[in-house]
Design an enzyme around this catalytic site. Structure first.
Site, PDB file in Angstrom:
ATOM      1  N   ARG A   1       0.735  -1.211   0.144  1.00 20.31           N
ATOM      2  CA  ARG A   1      -0.162   0.022   0.079  1.00 20.31           C
ATOM      3  C   ARG A   1       0.840   1.230  -0.128  1.00 20.31           C
ATOM      4  O   ARG A   1       0.382   2.326  -0.601  1.00 20.31           O
ATOM      5  CB  ARG A   1      -1.059  -0.097   1.180  1.00 20.31           C
ATOM      6  CG  ARG A   1      -1.929  -1.093   1.002  1.00 20.31           C
ATOM      7  CD  ARG A   1      -2.986  -1.010   2.174  1.00 20.31           C
ATOM      8  NE  ARG A   1      -4.149  -1.799   2.037  1.00 20.31           N
ATOM      9  CZ  ARG A   1      -5.075  -2.105   3.053  1.00 20.31           C
ATOM     10  NH1 ARG A   1      -4.872  -1.588   4.020  1.00 20.31           N
ATOM     11  NH2 ARG A   1      -6.133  -2.805   2.785  1.00 20.31           N
TER      12      ARG A   1
ATOM     13  N   GLU B   1      -6.116  -2.446  16.541  1.00 22.49           N
ATOM     14  CA  GLU B   1      -5.312  -1.228  15.963  1.00 22.49           C
ATOM     15  C   GLU B   1      -4.797  -0.191  17.038  1.00 22.49           C
ATOM     16  O   GLU B   1      -3.658   0.297  16.877  1.00 22.49           O
ATOM     17  CB  GLU B   1      -6.385  -0.328  14.965  1.00 22.49           C
ATOM     18  CG  GLU B   1      -5.629   0.535  14.363  1.00 22.49           C
ATOM     19  CD  GLU B   1      -6.376   1.164  13.340  1.00 22.49           C
ATOM     20  OE1 GLU B   1      -6.077   2.384  12.453  1.00 22.49           O
ATOM     21  OE2 GLU B   1      -7.405   0.806  13.138  1.00 22.49           O
TER      22      GLU B   1
ATOM     23  N   ARG C   1       1.687  -2.063   7.450  1.00 18.00           N
ATOM     24  CA  ARG C   1       0.535  -3.095   7.507  1.00 18.00           C
ATOM     25  C   ARG C   1       0.394  -3.847   6.020  1.00 18.00           C
ATOM     26  O   ARG C   1       0.144  -3.292   5.157  1.00 18.00           O
ATOM     27  CB  ARG C   1      -0.652  -2.626   8.183  1.00 18.00           C
ATOM     28  CG  ARG C   1      -1.577  -3.862   8.014  1.00 18.00           C
ATOM     29  CD  ARG C   1      -2.776  -3.292   8.835  1.00 18.00           C
ATOM     30  NE  ARG C   1      -3.598  -2.301   7.829  1.00 18.00           N
ATOM     31  CZ  ARG C   1      -4.478  -2.794   7.170  1.00 18.00           C
ATOM     32  NH1 ARG C   1      -5.178  -3.777   7.160  1.00 18.00           N
ATOM     33  NH2 ARG C   1      -5.135  -1.918   6.418  1.00 18.00           N
TER      34      ARG C   1
END
Length: 548
Positions: free
Chosen positions: A299, A384, A395
């Protein structure tokens, strides 16, 4: 510029009521609900949640839950993919726990009642997302995995009358006994009759599962309740917080215009996993030349690629093109995303979706060991709000639900082994002042200087803005001022860590230090709050010649 003193306790009325339980769980996402269900072996459980029981952050998760369930997959392969995404900062032992215990944890979740998508043969369907080299993502309802997990766990909690639930409760501060051990929490309950207002929940252990802190930024996928309450509470209680600078910005969030603020609709990574393309306004696929995995790169790589292409073209957003899916695939595979797009006047069947990165997931949080124990005895954290070491600097997609599940079970097992006797909380420290309604300028300052693109000048400007906002005192203790004070503490700690880490690693991107620096920065930044002062210390992963 000297930073203002941070509060060691929120200003609030004295508790007007008290409730007791053996284990107090704060939060009702996958982590909190799982702890509550499994910790019943340890004694009476009280579950406190900020909204309704079914309003935890888990319900917003569109992607899935990753686990090596396929015969051609293995925990070792899942471990390798996670370590690659974590950019050198994962705690390998924690990752190994995640990937080896994960498959059975998912099976227990299915036994609890979660219904995942299955193929014609009856086997659970496995798909692929960015950073995974195997199909190992379990989904429910196409893109409603979190909602299904939440539904199943909430139903299981409702079926057990020995789990007491307090809804609409904002946790304020940790209570401690004479030895400094966690002995409960103070909390404010809204519209709950006899328990209206500030009260005290006294217990033998406290588990934080309060979710993320995405509301520290002006654009996020997190719900409005994600104001970093757990991290702020832990800091005020003296706990160690680790790696707050590593905030993952989801690459593909529905772009609603330059003035849009607050929670924004997520366009799941699974859309790219099924073959949607990232393109600019001219229809050019720009990720294929930036990473071997193209749109399925980790990501941080995709978010950086989008931001760079926006800078190159002067555009405010890019596009995600899934028109080749056809109407039936959008309807059956991504019904939630389709509905969100249509609600904002965009039809992904016939036009590309405008997207831009937005704050999504905190890889850092309250520092824990492999059993969820924090540096404050009796205080646990998972999900979280915690930093187990699994995510490192970034992550891996769909590891978050699994982390909440696995480490929640580990906490419950640790609680069942031994709980201390009840001890009365001692009088807390004197409260400090609260902040006024500065949430919006705080969020804008964070997005401007501590968002996806960071540099020394921007981070210094953000720190200066936060210092100025600290002078704007609130005049009455209420949910708004408590949340704003929490946001300010978390924002200050995050900015301090981001300013100190002079390198680019994972989802922390410093334009003025564009490369990773393993010699100086292959380690963690540990933040504590002492006497109102935030202190950040560097801890290397391995011995080296120099430290920062």
């Amino acid at each position: 510029m000297n930073a203002p003193a941070q509060p060691m306790r929120l200003a609030a009325p004295d508790p007007g009521w008290t409730v007791r339980a053996d284990v107090i769980v704060v939060g009702s996402g996958v982590a909190g609900l799982t702890v509550a269900l499994r910790a019943r072996r340890a004694g009476r459980v009280l579950l406190v949640t900020k909204g309704r029981l079914d309003e935890g952050s888990t319900r917003w998760a569109q992607g899935g839950i990753a686990a090596a369930l396929d015969e051609g997959d293995s925990p070792e392969q899942h471990l390798r993919d996670t370590l690659v995404a974590g950019a050198g900062l994962c705690l390998e032992e924690a990752v190994r726990v995640l990937v080896t215990e994960g498959p059975d944890a998912v099976r227990r979740l299915i036994d609890t009642g979660a219904e995942f998508d299955r193929g014609p043969d009856g086997d659970v369907l496995l798909t692929r997302e960015g950073g995974h080299l195997r199909n190992r993502i379990v989904h429910a309802g196409g893109d409603a995995t979190g909602a299904e997990i939440s539904r199943a766990l909430v139903a299981a909690v409702h079926a057990l009358p020995d789990i007491e639930v307090i809804e609409n409760a904002l946790v304020l501060d940790l209570l401690k006994d004479e030895s400094g051990r966690a002995a409960g929490v103070t909390l404010h309950v809204m519209d709950e009759g006899a328990r209206d207002g500030v009260g005290a929940a006294v217990g033998r252990a406290v588990v934080l599962a309060t979710g993320g802190m995405g509301q520290v930024f002006s654009s996020t996928t997190n719900p409005s309740v994600s104001t970093g309450d757990g991290v702020a509470l832990a800091l005020r209680a003296g706990a160690e917080v680790t790696d707050l600078e590593f905030v993952q910005f989801h690459p593909t969030v529905l772009w609603l215009g330059p003035d849009a603020e607050g929670q924004q609709p997520l366009v799941s990574e699974a859309v790219r996993g099924e073959g949607a393309h990232l393109v600019d306004a001219a229809g050019v696929r720009f990720m294929t030349d930036r990473h071997p995995l193209g749109e399925l790169a980790p990501r941080d790589i995709v978010a950086k690629g989008i931001m760079r292409r926006m800078a190159e073209t002067g555009a405010e957003h890019m596009y995600l093109d899934g028109r080749h899916f056809g109407a039936q695939m959008w309807k059956h595979r991504f019904p939630t995303i389709l509905a969100a797009c249509l609600a904002h006047g965009i039809d992904p069947v016939t036009e590309p979706i405008p997207v831009a990165p937005a704050a999504h997931h905190a890889s850092g949080g309250v520092r824990t060991d492999l059993h969820g124990r924090t540096s404050v005895p009796g205080l646990y954290a998972c999900g979280e709000v915690a930093c187990t070491g699994v995510h490192g600097a970034n992550r891996l997609a769909s590891n978050s639900l699994l982390e909440g599940l696995v480490f929640a079970e580990r906490i419950a097992a640790d609680l069942a082994r031994e709980l201390p006797p009840f001890a009365e909380p001692v009088a807390p420290s004197a409260p400090a002042g609260l902040l006024g309604e500065v949430r919006l300028p705080l969020q804008r300052a964070m997005t401007s200087g501590a968002g996806v693109l960071r540099n020394a000048a921007g981070l210094a400007a953000t720190e200066a803005a936060l210092t100025g906002l600290a002078a704007r005192a609130g005049d009455d203790p209420c949910t708004s001022t408590w949340e704003t004070t929490n946001l300010h503490l978390v924002a200050s700690a995050l900015t301090r860590a981001a300013r100190l880490r002079e390198e680019t690693r994972g989802c922390h991107w410093r334009e003025d230090h564009p490369d990773p620096d393993d010699t100086a920065w292959r380690g963690n930044l540990v933040t504590t709050l002492r006497d109102g002062e935030l202190r950040v210390a560097y801890q290397a992963h391995e011995p080296k010649e120099s430290t920062a």
